[in-house]
Write a protein that holds these residues in place. Sequence first.
Motif, PDB file in Angstrom:
ATOM      1  N   GLY A 241     132.964  84.599  -1.981  1.00 28.38           N
ATOM      2  CA  GLY A 241     132.357  84.394  -0.670  1.00 28.38           C
ATOM      3  C   GLY A 241     131.481  83.172  -0.552  1.00 28.38           C
ATOM      4  O   GLY A 241     130.992  82.866   0.542  1.00 28.38           O
ATOM      5  N   GLN A 242     131.295  82.432  -1.648  1.00 32.48           N
ATOM      6  CA  GLN A 242     130.372  81.295  -1.593  1.00 32.48           C
ATOM      7  C   GLN A 242     130.845  80.194  -0.639  1.00 32.48           C
ATOM      8  O   GLN A 242     130.021  79.486  -0.044  1.00 32.48           O
ATOM      9  CB  GLN A 242     130.164  80.728  -2.993  1.00 32.48           C
ATOM     10  N   SER A 243     132.139  80.051  -0.486  1.00 30.09           N
ATOM     11  CA  SER A 243     132.659  79.004   0.406  1.00 30.09           C
ATOM     12  C   SER A 243     132.477  79.370   1.878  1.00 30.09           C
ATOM     13  O   SER A 243     132.627  78.505   2.753  1.00 30.09           O
ATOM     14  CB  SER A 243     134.146  78.756   0.125  1.00 30.09           C
ATOM     15  N   PHE A 244     132.164  80.652   2.153  1.00 33.30           N
ATOM     16  CA  PHE A 244     132.043  81.114   3.537  1.00 33.30           C
ATOM     17  C   PHE A 244     130.620  81.586   3.846  1.00 33.30           C
ATOM     18  O   PHE A 244     130.415  82.328   4.805  1.00 33.30           O
ATOM     19  CB  PHE A 244     133.027  82.276   3.784  1.00 33.30           C
ATOM     20  N   ILE A 245     129.648  81.140   3.023  1.00 36.89           N
ATOM     21  CA  ILE A 245     128.298  81.668   3.152  1.00 36.89           C
ATOM     22  C   ILE A 245     127.696  81.395   4.520  1.00 36.89           C
ATOM     23  O   ILE A 245     126.888  82.182   5.034  1.00 36.89           O
ATOM     24  CB  ILE A 245     127.393  81.105   2.017  1.00 36.89           C
ATOM     25  N   THR A 246     128.054  80.291   5.161  1.00 41.08           N
ATOM     26  CA  THR A 246     127.479  79.964   6.470  1.00 41.08           C
ATOM     27  C   THR A 246     128.258  80.575   7.634  1.00 41.08           C
ATOM     28  O   THR A 246     127.713  80.713   8.736  1.00 41.08           O
ATOM     29  CB  THR A 246     127.423  78.430   6.658  1.00 41.08           C
ATOM     30  N   THR A 247     129.498  80.949   7.414  1.00 37.84           N
ATOM     31  CA  THR A 247     130.322  81.484   8.497  1.00 37.84           C
ATOM     32  C   THR A 247     130.617  82.971   8.344  1.00 37.84           C
ATOM     33  O   THR A 247     130.846  83.657   9.339  1.00 37.84           O
ATOM     34  CB  THR A 247     131.660  80.726   8.583  1.00 37.84           C
ATOM     35  N   ALA A 248     130.636  83.454   7.099  1.00 39.75           N
ATOM     36  CA  ALA A 248     130.903  84.875   6.832  1.00 39.75           C
ATOM     37  C   ALA A 248     129.944  85.343   5.729  1.00 39.75           C
ATOM     38  O   ALA A 248     130.355  85.626   4.610  1.00 39.75           O
ATOM     39  CB  ALA A 248     132.357  85.087   6.434  1.00 39.75           C
ATOM     40  N   TRP A 249     128.666  85.430   6.086  1.00 41.64           N
ATOM     41  CA  TRP A 249     127.613  85.736   5.110  1.00 41.64           C
ATOM     42  C   TRP A 249     127.791  87.075   4.418  1.00 41.64           C
ATOM     43  O   TRP A 249     127.314  87.291   3.302  1.00 41.64           O
ATOM     44  CB  TRP A 249     126.252  85.701   5.817  1.00 41.64           C
TER      45      TRP A 249
END
Length: 281
Positions: A241-249
Amino acid sequence: MSAITAIAGLRRRVLPRQHALSAGIIIVGLWLLAALLAPWLAPFDPIAQDAAASLLPPGRVHLLGTDNFGRDIFSRVVWGARVDLQICLLGVLFPFMLGTTLGALSGYLGGVADATIMRVIDIVLAFPFLVLMLAIIAILGPGLGSFYIAMAMVGWVSYARLVRAQVLTLKQRDFILAVRSLGYGHTRILFRHLLPNALTGALVFSMSDCVLVLLNGAAVSYLGLGVQPPTAEWGVMVAEGQSFITTAWWITTFPGLAIVLLAMGFSLIADGLGDKLGERV
C-alpha cells in the motif's frame, strides 16, 4: 528498538501497571480468536482479486476498503493475524530453547564451556541485530523458514545471558548444595532443579521479545525477504500500500494499526508478568 520503546511508553501512559497483564491478555486473546475464526469472520477470500472493486474506500460491503487488486482489506487483516501470530510464536520459541539451554550449560559447567559460549555471544553482539539477521536471510533465501533460522541464530544470545546469570547465582544456593550432597547427577541437577528456577527472567523477556520478533517479521516481509505475496501478512500489506498512501490510505493504515495493537498486547503482558514475578522488563 526505538519502535519498541515508543510502544512501551504508550502502554505505560494509557494503562496503570496493575491492569497491564489483564489488558495484554485480552488484546492478544482477541487476535488469537480472530485468527482461529478467520474462515468465518472474513467475508471474502483474502487472495481473490476483483479488478472491478479495486481501491474502494471503507464502506458497508468492504469494511476496511480494498487494495489495488480489489482484495478486501478486512479479510486480509484477519487472515494475516494467523501468519503474524505464527511468526511471534516460532520466532521466539527457537531462540528461547537454544538460548536457555546454552545459557544453563554455560553457567553450570563454567571453565572452557562458559568461556567458549560467552565469546560466541560477544561475536554475535558485535553486529547490529537487524543487519546480521538480514544478512543470514539473504544467504539462505527469502521465506519464513529463513526468517526463523535467522532469529534463532541471532536472538538466542539474550536468553543465554539471562539464564547464565541466574544459574551462576542459583548454583551457590543451599538447595543445590543439598541435592549435590545426595549424589544426584549433573543432568538432573541442571534440568530438574536449576533450569526451572532460572527461567523466570527468560519467560518475562520472551513476551517482550514477541514485540521485537513481530516488528522484525513485518520489516523483513516489507523488504520482500519474509512472507511472499499474495499471502495475507501485515508487513506485506504495508509494503503493497505504500504506493497508494496519498490516494488509498486504508491499504497501509489498517495492517499498520494491527501490528501496533498486537505489539502493545505482548508488551502489556510482559509488563504485567514483570510485576507479578518481580522481574523488570
